[in-house]
Design a protein around this motif. Structure first.
Motif, PDB file in Angstrom:
ATOM      1  N   UNK A   1     -63.442  34.146 -45.819  1.00  0.00           N
ATOM      2  CA  UNK A   1     -63.489  33.622 -46.325  1.00  0.00           C
ATOM      3  C   UNK A   1     -62.126  33.022 -46.899  1.00  0.00           C
ATOM      4  N   UNK A   2     -61.018  34.117 -47.011  1.00  0.00           N
ATOM      5  CA  UNK A   2     -59.438  33.448 -47.325  1.00  0.00           C
ATOM      6  C   UNK A   2     -59.366  32.807 -46.425  1.00  0.00           C
ATOM      7  N   UNK A   3     -59.506  33.286 -44.936  1.00  0.00           N
ATOM      8  CA  UNK A   3     -58.923  32.428 -43.713  1.00  0.00           C
ATOM      9  C   UNK A   3     -59.560  30.939 -43.923  1.00  0.00           C
ATOM     10  N   UNK A   4     -60.532  31.002 -44.180  1.00  0.00           N
ATOM     11  CA  UNK A   4     -61.907  29.355 -44.127  1.00  0.00           C
ATOM     12  C   UNK A   4     -61.501  28.462 -45.579  1.00  0.00           C
ATOM     13  N   UNK A   5     -61.045  28.753 -46.398  1.00  0.00           N
ATOM     14  CA  UNK A   5     -59.601  28.283 -47.566  1.00  0.00           C
ATOM     15  C   UNK A   5     -59.108  28.260 -47.134  1.00  0.00           C
ATOM     16  N   UNK A   6     -58.148  28.847 -46.284  1.00  0.00           N
ATOM     17  CA  UNK A   6     -56.462  28.407 -45.995  1.00  0.00           C
ATOM     18  C   UNK A   6     -56.943  27.194 -45.046  1.00  0.00           C
ATOM     19  N   UNK A   7     -57.388  27.061 -44.069  1.00  0.00           N
ATOM     20  CA  UNK A   7     -57.576  25.761 -43.143  1.00  0.00           C
ATOM     21  C   UNK A   7     -58.453  24.821 -44.132  1.00  0.00           C
ATOM     22  N   UNK A   8     -58.912  24.788 -45.034  1.00  0.00           N
ATOM     23  CA  UNK A   8     -59.728  23.806 -45.660  1.00  0.00           C
ATOM     24  C   UNK A   8     -58.662  23.289 -46.507  1.00  0.00           C
ATOM     25  N   UNK A   9     -57.741  24.324 -46.901  1.00  0.00           N
ATOM     26  CA  UNK A   9     -56.350  23.707 -47.868  1.00  0.00           C
ATOM     27  C   UNK A   9     -55.124  22.899 -47.110  1.00  0.00           C
ATOM     28  N   UNK A  10     -54.970  23.561 -46.315  1.00  0.00           N
ATOM     29  CA  UNK A  10     -53.858  23.036 -45.618  1.00  0.00           C
ATOM     30  C   UNK A  10     -55.064  21.507 -44.542  1.00  0.00           C
TER      31      UNK A  10
ATOM     32  N   UNK B   1     -49.857  31.919 -45.031  1.00  0.00           N
ATOM     33  CA  UNK B   1     -48.648  31.318 -46.473  1.00  0.00           C
ATOM     34  C   UNK B   1     -49.859  31.042 -47.507  1.00  0.00           C
ATOM     35  N   UNK B   2     -51.055  30.296 -46.688  1.00  0.00           N
ATOM     36  CA  UNK B   2     -51.379  29.410 -48.215  1.00  0.00           C
ATOM     37  C   UNK B   2     -52.909  30.700 -48.659  1.00  0.00           C
ATOM     38  N   UNK B   3     -52.799  31.355 -47.657  1.00  0.00           N
ATOM     39  CA  UNK B   3     -53.974  32.182 -47.915  1.00  0.00           C
ATOM     40  C   UNK B   3     -52.478  33.332 -48.303  1.00  0.00           C
ATOM     41  N   UNK B   4     -51.648  33.516 -48.589  1.00  0.00           N
ATOM     42  CA  UNK B   4     -51.096  34.518 -49.434  1.00  0.00           C
ATOM     43  C   UNK B   4     -51.847  34.898 -51.215  1.00  0.00           C
ATOM     44  N   UNK B   5     -51.734  34.306 -51.406  1.00  0.00           N
ATOM     45  CA  UNK B   5     -52.737  34.526 -53.284  1.00  0.00           C
ATOM     46  C   UNK B   5     -53.860  35.107 -52.863  1.00  0.00           C
ATOM     47  N   UNK B   6     -54.105  34.223 -52.277  1.00  0.00           N
ATOM     48  CA  UNK B   6     -56.114  34.926 -52.290  1.00  0.00           C
ATOM     49  C   UNK B   6     -55.881  36.542 -51.469  1.00  0.00           C
ATOM     50  N   UNK B   7     -55.588  36.354 -51.216  1.00  0.00           N
ATOM     51  CA  UNK B   7     -54.771  38.020 -50.474  1.00  0.00           C
ATOM     52  C   UNK B   7     -54.730  39.121 -51.606  1.00  0.00           C
ATOM     53  N   UNK B   8     -53.549  38.699 -52.856  1.00  0.00           N
ATOM     54  CA  UNK B   8     -53.994  39.104 -53.672  1.00  0.00           C
ATOM     55  C   UNK B   8     -54.984  39.305 -54.801  1.00  0.00           C
ATOM     56  N   UNK B   9     -55.716  38.289 -54.589  1.00  0.00           N
ATOM     57  CA  UNK B   9     -57.079  38.681 -54.718  1.00  0.00           C
ATOM     58  C   UNK B   9     -57.942  39.268 -54.650  1.00  0.00           C
ATOM     59  N   UNK B  10     -57.702  39.958 -53.632  1.00  0.00           N
ATOM     60  CA  UNK B  10     -58.315  40.601 -52.642  1.00  0.00           C
ATOM     61  C   UNK B  10     -59.851  39.796 -52.284  1.00  0.00           C
ATOM     62  N   UNK B  11     -59.890  38.100 -52.128  1.00  0.00           N
ATOM     63  CA  UNK B  11     -60.632  37.660 -51.344  1.00  0.00           C
ATOM     64  C   UNK B  11     -61.027  37.971 -49.640  1.00  0.00           C
ATOM     65  N   UNK B  12     -62.446  38.165 -49.203  1.00  0.00           N
ATOM     66  CA  UNK B  12     -62.377  38.730 -48.349  1.00  0.00           C
ATOM     67  C   UNK B  12     -61.876  37.828 -47.103  1.00  0.00           C
TER      68      UNK B  12
END
Length: 250
Positions: free
Chosen positions: A99-108, A85-96
């Motif tokens: 990278x988006x999973x790593x950033x989502x884990x960091x934000x979690x 769910x945290x990664x959802x917006x990054x997926x819409x922005x086409x982040x690989x």
């Protein structure tokens, strides 16, 4: 300059007018808090700014690129884990994906979620945890404009203070502008550069206060004292339906 400009904004649901003649401005790096009683149109105003509602009259102009939204309900995807769910917006922005999973884990982690919580579905999370996921999802895309509708209401005091610091960092480092709704005047004094006091029947801005002191210099004693001072001012008392403050010595 990157700005949000609202002029003579009005909105109706059927024959009921919920907003009338609202004028507001917001610049990059600023936080503007909207305070007022339930039913005065604050959430409707946020939905109009987000583009989810077309105003009945007036105009909204924004030159911000990218909007992050946190509404009263977390609005998480029930079939996705918290981290997804945290990664959802990054997926819409086409982040690989990696990278988006790593950033989502960091934000979690920054939102105070344990590793096992990141693997849970929304229905397995408490209301406070769901709110943290929603805030993390909004911040993860580094929006230029962040719209917040009571995002801290379901959190305990300790976690609130932690997430206040995360929000301040986003504003200071990323230059994000924040338009936030809160019923908590002290929260507004703590976080905002300006406070717009609204009243209902229909929703309108009664007064706007500047919070002059930099956030880093706002001690707990100053925040409490300033909140008490604001609570004695006629526009604030009017918006919350309070009787006029007694005169000194009475």
């Amino acid at each position: 300059m990157t700005v949000l400009t609202i002029r003579r904004l009005g909105h109706r649901y059927g024959l009921t007018s919920v907003l009338s003649g609202v004028d507001l401005d917001l610049r990059a790096g600023e936080t503007l808090a909207l305070v007022g009683p339930s039913g005065c149109g604050k959430s409707t105003l946020l939905h109009v700014v987000a583009g989810l509602l077309e105003p009945s009259e007036g105009r909204v102009r924004s030159t911000f690129r990218g909007i992050g939204c946190v509404f009263q309900q977390p609005r998480l995807m029930p079939w996705k884990h918290a981290v997804d769910n945290i990664a959802l917006g990054m997926k819409a922005l086409r982040v690989p994906a990696a990278a988006r999973r790593r950033r989502a884990l960091e934000w979690a982690a920054r939102m105070g979620l344990a590793a096992e919580d990141g693997r849970k579905y929304p229905h397995e999370l408490s209301g406070g945890m769901q709110s943290r996921v929603a805030l993390g999802r909004a911040l993860a895309v580094a929006p230029e404009l962040l719209l917040l509708d009571e995002p801290f209401a379901a959190l305990d005091v300790g976690l609130k203070l932690e997430l206040y610091a995360v929000l301040r960092e986003q504003v200071e480092r990323g230059g994000s502008a924040v338009l936030m709704i809160t019923h908590d005047l002290m929260e507004a004094v703590r976080l905002a550069d300006r406070i717009a006091v609204m009243a209902g029947g229909p929703g309108r801005v009664l007064h706007e206060f500047a919070v002059e002191r930099p956030q880093a210099a706002r001690s707990e004693a100053w925040i409490h004292r300033t909140t008490a001072d604001l609570m004695g001012m006629p526009p604030v008392r009017e918006c919350f339906g309070l009787a006029p403050a007694p005169e000194a010595g009475t």
